[in-house]
Design a protein around this motif. Structure first.
Motif, PDB file in Angstrom:
ATOM      1  N   ILE A 620       0.836  -1.203   0.000  1.00  0.00           N
ATOM      2  CA  ILE A 620       0.000   0.000   0.000  1.00  0.00           C
ATOM      3  C   ILE A 620       0.873   1.257   0.000  1.00  0.00           C
ATOM      4  O   ILE A 620       0.617   2.206  -0.752  1.00  0.00           O
ATOM      5  N   LEU A 621       1.909   1.257   0.817  1.00  0.00           N
ATOM      6  CA  LEU A 621       2.797   2.422   0.856  1.00  0.00           C
ATOM      7  C   LEU A 621       3.529   2.607  -0.477  1.00  0.00           C
ATOM      8  O   LEU A 621       3.667   3.730  -0.971  1.00  0.00           O
ATOM      9  N   ILE A 622       3.986   1.501  -1.060  1.00  0.00           N
ATOM     10  CA  ILE A 622       4.682   1.608  -2.345  1.00  0.00           C
ATOM     11  C   ILE A 622       3.734   2.101  -3.431  1.00  0.00           C
ATOM     12  O   ILE A 622       4.089   2.956  -4.252  1.00  0.00           O
ATOM     13  N   GLY A 623       2.507   1.578  -3.456  1.00  0.00           N
ATOM     14  CA  GLY A 623       1.541   2.016  -4.461  1.00  0.00           C
ATOM     15  C   GLY A 623       1.192   3.490  -4.332  1.00  0.00           C
ATOM     16  O   GLY A 623       1.138   4.210  -5.336  1.00  0.00           O
ATOM     17  N   ILE A 624       0.960   3.955  -3.100  1.00  0.00           N
ATOM     18  CA  ILE A 624       0.649   5.374  -2.902  1.00  0.00           C
ATOM     19  C   ILE A 624       1.849   6.239  -3.284  1.00  0.00           C
ATOM     20  O   ILE A 624       1.700   7.307  -3.900  1.00  0.00           O
ATOM     21  N   GLY A 625       3.049   5.775  -2.934  1.00  0.00           N
ATOM     22  CA  GLY A 625       4.242   6.536  -3.303  1.00  0.00           C
ATOM     23  C   GLY A 625       4.424   6.650  -4.806  1.00  0.00           C
ATOM     24  O   GLY A 625       4.747   7.721  -5.332  1.00  0.00           O
ATOM     25  N   ILE A 626       4.218   5.545  -5.535  1.00  0.00           N
ATOM     26  CA  ILE A 626       4.346   5.580  -6.994  1.00  0.00           C
ATOM     27  C   ILE A 626       3.273   6.474  -7.604  1.00  0.00           C
ATOM     28  O   ILE A 626       3.536   7.235  -8.553  1.00  0.00           O
ATOM     29  N   LEU A 627       2.060   6.415  -7.056  1.00  0.00           N
ATOM     30  CA  LEU A 627       0.977   7.229  -7.599  1.00  0.00           C
ATOM     31  C   LEU A 627       1.264   8.724  -7.414  1.00  0.00           C
ATOM     32  O   LEU A 627       1.118   9.512  -8.363  1.00  0.00           O
ATOM     33  N   PHE A 628       1.684   9.118  -6.239  1.00  0.00           N
ATOM     34  CA  PHE A 628       1.982  10.535  -6.009  1.00  0.00           C
ATOM     35  C   PHE A 628       3.230  10.975  -6.764  1.00  0.00           C
ATOM     36  O   PHE A 628       3.309  12.118  -7.237  1.00  0.00           O
ATOM     37  N   LEU A 629       4.207  10.093  -6.878  1.00  0.00           N
ATOM     38  CA  LEU A 629       5.400  10.442  -7.644  1.00  0.00           C
ATOM     39  C   LEU A 629       5.074  10.622  -9.117  1.00  0.00           C
ATOM     40  O   LEU A 629       5.627  11.509  -9.782  1.00  0.00           O
ATOM     41  N   SER A 630       4.169   9.815  -9.634  1.00  0.00           N
ATOM     42  CA  SER A 630       3.765   9.963 -11.036  1.00  0.00           C
ATOM     43  C   SER A 630       2.996  11.261 -11.250  1.00  0.00           C
ATOM     44  O   SER A 630       3.150  11.914 -12.292  1.00  0.00           O
TER      45      SER A 630
END
Length: 869
Positions: A620-630
């Protein structure tokens, strides 16, 4: 005893809330916000009054060579010519503000030239789109103004005495310093949007107001060669549908753009219509805002997308005035009758098409017409121009100004892609469900790479988060977004169930690896030297009754003493010695009871491993991080942004790399079905290919066939590696010392390995010399290799498979013969694929034993544990 003070708590709570509400650290607070809002509304009301009391020509800051000619003589004043040299009492329009209005005449001249190039003379203009809601994108070039300005030329304190600016001494924001770049416009023309069109009389408007209506636009400017930043801004203005012209401007605390917009027009009829329109609309907005100063503190004409942040902590930025000219659509696309070439026929065709787009009735449409426009942008405070690149100054190959889609076509494209994406996700779910049925046993689940399934789950989770967030803010595309959300949610749930089963099966393997790493680490760690400890104690009295002192031996002396014998290991009834030794070493007795913990035999603590909840929390943390980074990558430099998304796509499409490594590590040929591998590869690549190959994609991404070829080729290489592992073996061509040893189920069988136990049990008796049951084929029968001098190097032995009870033909190398090429090469690999030999030296058909091992990792004959396939 003093009386209780119950009201003290209430008073303290009120003081605390008041302090938090008025604290300047988190904005103006609840108390200060209404006062700041009322002060801003008072300034805007004053600007609205200035707009009502001024006339055409009142704003003429300088006489310049490029300025338009003065108005005709004033007959009421005796025919004297009055030269316009006035300013307005508006912020930014005053002489003392010092804005670079020297090039205002040049800006107006460029606007008229742009309109003439697009639609011709004002008297014979070509019909254009009446509703310009849509998205366009194109290149721009920067041109310097006749004067130079930067932030040091302005005194913001004198210009706006009641405003606290952030970073007033630094360079201003939204300053395009590069020579060229790209621009994207999202225009919102709200006239008759979503309702049936009405006649002008039914609206109660004056004739001058009908020819103009309000419009707003969101502009995104990429300054790749300059600051390298991408900045967004909000502009508001007026649209004249008959002429296809738009004039928009930014509005801030240091520039009252929307209130002085009529004075920036190029024609007097534009001035009259825009002033009449803005007097009414601005007054309506101000009245509505004055009634809700506490509940709605936003600025309706803010230039920033985040208007509350700009209102409380404004930062100085460049102001912009934008003139847009709509180009006439192609008559071939409109399907106008060739015999009718008048402008009325073209206008009627445009009106019919726009009516069909906004209120679909099922009329046939062969092609989608483009929305094309040209723009001139003027910054009066930063003193430069931005002009779209295209004909007639540039060839069509260098640019066509701003080209895009009308809003109806753009939304249709977005909805179509979302529905297609949802269909792709549903297909992925079906493939995953079928694969779960095939890998439903511990043996098959042990072959699957946990990280390959994690990549699939992570991609589905990011899609679910993105579609959910988009559904909350989408209006027209809400239903397709909800379909994508549901599809991605189903795919995520199925992937979670699949990953949990994989985790349950592979967790013991991870714990064994962790224990092995701890053992190796403990063995390599040097131990500190031990110091001998001498302690005097008293032993029990001897036979004479005297207490004899006894000195405890040192550690070195105790080590010299012989250790007591180890307890015997009792072999269980199933003769699984390895399992019994593992239980004893792990602190469990042969009877299944835990070994008592003593000082000499402490209970070892089991290695702490990750749990399912911990792993999913990381996902979940990795997915949220990738989404905000994108999302943040959208504002990066174009080449950095392109590199980031290419790397993200490359990592996403590398989902088979962990499975390839898993096959090599466990010596497993195949874990997934080919239907799943090929289907998932195509379905995962298909949505990405839209942005890499389609020119007119809704995201306006530039096609990059080179990057797409690399991505597709990389995915294709992974599939062929999986095919090679299935056909030739997972470790074919790799050095043996690269991976830990694993049992080879397809070994080379030799007759001279009888004494060393190299031949299977069923072939030992038949391989003995003189055995009556030995069957040898002639030289022309079967797959037999040739040795030196034309002699046959292999023999074909026949044995019955214990599973299917059918005949199994096994090639065996003769004693004393070297390994022939047909056995050691690729042909030999195919020949050895017919049989499988277990560690207990039993031999079976490959298909029979593989089907057996899908459910039980035990030998069908002796029930010994088999290594996973």
């Amino acid at each position: 005893m003093p009386p209780p003070q119950d009201n003290a708590r209430v008073i303290f709570l009120v003081i605390l809330l008041f302090w938090v509400a008025t604290s300047p650290e988190n904005g103006p607070g609840f108390v200060a916000a209404p006062s700041l809002t009322r002060a801003r509304l008072a300034r805007q009301r004053h600007a609205h009054g200035v707009l009502n009391t001024t006339d055409w020509g009142a704003f003429a800051p300088h006489l310049h060579l490029d300025d338009p000619p003065p108005p005709p003589p004033d007959l009421e004043n005796g025919g004297n010519i009055t030269l316009p040299t006035g300013y307005l009492n508006l912020t930014g329009f005053r002489k003392e503000d010092g804005l670079a209005w020297d090039d205002l005449g040049r800006f107006k001249s460029r606007c008229e030239a742009w309109s003439h190039n697009a639609v011709g003379d004002p008297g014979s203009q070509s019909p254009v789109w009446q509703n310009v809601s849509g998205v366009v994108k194109g290149p721009w070039v920067r041109r310097n103004a006749s004067v130079y300005r930067d932030h040091s030329n302005y005194n913001l304190t004198a210009m706006t005495p009641n405003i606290e600016w952030v970073g007033r001494q630094a360079d201003w924001l939204r300053n395009a310093t590069g020579s060229e770049g790209k621009m994207m416009l999202r225009i919102e023309d709200e006239e008759d949007a979503g309702t049936e069109p009405e006649t002008p009389k039914s609206k109660g408007l004056m004739p001058a107001e009908v020819v103009a209506r309000e419009v707003s636009a969101t502009v995104t400017i990429d300054d790749d060669e300059g600051t390298g930043a991408t900045f967004d801004m909000r502009l508001h203005g007026v649209h004249w549908p008959r002429q296809g012209a738009l004039l928009l401007t930014t509005t801030s605390e240091k520039f009252a753009g929307i209130f002085g917009l009529p004075h920036l027009t190029t024609r007097q009829d534009f001035y009259e219509s825009s002033k009449s329109l803005l007097n009414r609309t601005l007054d309506e907005v101000l009245q509505r805002k004055e009634k809700r100063t506490f509940s709605d503190p936003t600025n309706p004409w803010a230039a920033s997308i985040d208007s509350p942040g700009e209102g409380w902590t404004p930062a100085p930025h460049c102001e912009y005035i934008m003139y847009i000219q709509i180009h006439p659509p192609d008559k071939d696309i409109l399907q106008v009758d060739p015999t009718l070439t008048g402008p009325e026929d073209t206008a009627q065709a445009i009106a019919d098409l726009e009516y069909e787009l906004r209120f679909p009735r099922g009329a046939p449409q062969q092609r989608h017409p483009k929305l094309q426009m040209s723009a001139v942008v003027y910054s009066p405070d930063c003193a430069y121009f931005l002009e779209t690149r295209g004909p007639p100054e540039y060839p069509p190959a260098d640019g066509l100004h701003l080209v895009g889609w009308k809003q109806e076509f753009w939304l249709h494209s977005v909805s179509t892609w979302l529905l297609g994406f949802a269909f792709v996700i549903f297909c992925q779910v079906q493939l995953l469900k079928m694969q779960i049925k095939e890998t439903s046993t511990p043996s098959t689940l042990g072959r699957v790479s946990f990280y390959t399934a994690s990549i699939i789950l992570l991609a589905d989770g990011i899609t679910f988060l993105g579609s959910s967030a988009w559904s909350l803010s989408a209006s027209t595309t809400m239903l397709p977004s909800l379909v994508v959300t549901v599809a991605s949610f189903l795919s995520m749930i199925v992937s979670v169930a699949f990953l949990v089963e994989i985790f349950k099966v592979q967790e013991p393997e991870w714990r064994r690896q962790e224990r092995e790493r701890q053992r190796i680490s403990a063995a390599n760690t040097p131990r500190p030297p031990e110091t001998p400890v001498n302690t005097t104690t008293t032993t029990p009295p001897n036979a004479n009754g005297d207490a004899v002192p006894n000195t405890i031996l040192s550690t070195a002396a105790r080590r010299a003493n012989p250790r007591p014998p180890s307890p015997p290991i009792i072999i269980p009834s199933d003769q699984d010695i390895d399992a019994e030794i593992e239980e004893v070493t792990s602190g469990t007795t042969a009877a299944g009871l835990p070994t008592p913990a003593t000082a000499a035999n402490p209970t070892p603590a089991p290695p702490a491993g990750p749990t399912v909840s911990t792993i999913f929390g990381r996902f979940i943390l990795i997915g949220i991080g990738i989404l905000f980074l994108s999302l943040a990558a959208i504002t990066w430099r174009p080449h950095i942004r392109t590199t980031y998304f290419n790397l993200l796509a490359f990592t996403y499409l590398s989902l088979w790399v962990p499975q390839i490594y898993r096959n090599i590590y466990r010596n497993c040929r195949r874990a997934f079905s080919w239907r799943f591998v090929v289907g998932q590869s195509v379905l995962r690549l298909l949505p990405i290919s839209y942005f890499y190959t389609v020119n007119d994609n809704f995201a306006f991404a530039e096609p990059d066939w080179t990057a797409f070829t690399v991505l597709a080729g990389w995915l294709w290489v992974q599939i062929w590696i999986l095919v090679g592992q299935n056909v030739l073996g997972p470790r074919f061509g790799l050095p043996k010392d690269w991976m830990p040893e694993a049992w080879e189920y397809h070994p080379i069988l030799r007759e001279d390995n009888v004494e060393s136990g190299g031949l299977p049990i069923g072939l030992v008796s038949v391989s003995a010399p003189g055995s009556p049951s030995l069957e040898r084929r002639k030289s022309g029968d079967g797959n037999s290799g040739s040795g030196a001098g034309g002699k046959q190097a292999t023999k074909i032995h026949v044995i019955d498979c214990a599973i299917c009870r059918e005949v199994l033909e096994v090639p065996v190398v003769k004693a004393g013969e070297a390994d022939p090429a047909t056995v050691g090469g690729v042909a030999g690999v195919f020949a050895r694929r017919v049989y499988m030999v277990t560690p207990c030296r039993h031999i079976f058909h490959s298909e029979c034993l593989e089907g057996w091992m899908r459910f039980r990792l035990q030998c069908p004959i002796c029930r010994e544990e088999l290594p996973p396939l």
